[in-house]
Design a protein around this motif. Sequence first.
Motif, PDB file in Angstrom:
ATOM      1  N   MET A  57     -37.396 -19.185 -99.550  1.00  7.00           N
ATOM      2  CA  MET A  57     -37.672 -19.232-100.986  1.00  7.00           C
ATOM      3  C   MET A  57     -37.186 -17.925-101.607  1.00  7.00           C
ATOM      4  O   MET A  57     -37.554 -16.852-101.145  1.00  7.00           O
ATOM      5  CB  MET A  57     -39.189 -19.382-101.224  1.00  7.00           C
ATOM      6  N   ARG A  61     -38.107 -17.434-107.327  1.00  8.42           N
ATOM      7  CA  ARG A  61     -39.004 -18.588-107.162  1.00  8.42           C
ATOM      8  C   ARG A  61     -40.376 -18.155-106.676  1.00  8.42           C
ATOM      9  O   ARG A  61     -41.400 -18.696-107.107  1.00  8.42           O
ATOM     10  CB  ARG A  61     -38.392 -19.581-106.176  1.00  8.42           C
ATOM     11  N   SER A  64     -42.154 -16.549-109.815  1.00  8.99           N
ATOM     12  CA  SER A  64     -42.450 -17.542-110.848  1.00  8.99           C
ATOM     13  C   SER A  64     -43.508 -18.526-110.367  1.00  8.99           C
ATOM     14  O   SER A  64     -44.390 -18.929-111.140  1.00  8.99           O
ATOM     15  CB  SER A  64     -41.172 -18.285-111.260  1.00  8.99           C
ATOM     16  N   THR A  65     -43.461 -18.908-109.084  1.00  8.30           N
ATOM     17  CA  THR A  65     -44.482 -19.814-108.536  1.00  8.30           C
ATOM     18  C   THR A  65     -45.841 -19.139-108.532  1.00  8.30           C
ATOM     19  O   THR A  65     -46.859 -19.736-108.918  1.00  8.30           O
ATOM     20  CB  THR A  65     -44.118 -20.241-107.103  1.00  8.30           C
ATOM     21  N   THR A  98     -39.479 -12.511-115.200  1.00  7.06           N
ATOM     22  CA  THR A  98     -40.036 -12.550-113.856  1.00  7.06           C
ATOM     23  C   THR A  98     -40.283 -11.166-113.292  1.00  7.06           C
ATOM     24  O   THR A  98     -41.324 -10.899-112.703  1.00  7.06           O
ATOM     25  CB  THR A  98     -39.092 -13.334-112.913  1.00  7.06           C
TER      26      THR A  98
END
Length: 237
Positions: A57, A61, A64-65, A98
Amino acid sequence: MAILVAEDSIITQDLLKLLLTQRGHDVDTVEDGARALNALQDRHYDIALMDFHLPTMDGLRVVSTYKSLSADKAAQTHFIGITADVSGFMAHPDNWETFDLVIAKPIDIANLCTVVENFEHYMAWRSHTSAKPGEANPTPVMLAEDVVPQTQETPDTPPDEGIALRREKRMKIDRGTTQLLLENGEVYPCRVLDLSLGGAALAIEERPAIGEQVRVGRTAGRVVRHTSEGIAVEFGK
């Protein structure tokens, strides 16, 4: 400070952990995106150093996750992106919201430590110079590879004016201790005198032969010379 280092290079992991731990910080390291996300969910970190390209990942990502799952908790963590793909990173539509700061590879370990330890100043300067209400959000601050401010008088002065600069590629260590593993399995305690991503100078009584493959902590390398205090090791297979 509690710091998470998400980086798939063992050399970079070990150097950052050694240097930042020596300076009194609590450092955890992970080598892929899934573990980074789990670590962020398991405990609080003041700063997370996140590689853009991570296995399983990517860094964008992961962050942001994490922010979507734990918005309140994530707001208490500052994220520093690390990438060799500056153009690709800056072209990503989510990059500016981010990460708080972005550092381009190749990493200067000493400079990165300086960034971490002066982080509140960077954020104060960025807040002071950021867009006014109604204007577009700024992209993350990109830090030049070899020019990282050490001190600064006021937030009005941008990081490249009126300040002391650091351009060292190697970093001196006062109390860095680790172990040296030889090819025959013997282990010797040693003290790190200085180090960089390319190698380290060690104070050690044992003198392995020049050219011998060794491990400094977890990092593989080979002995390249003997010194008055010990040996010099070049990292890499």
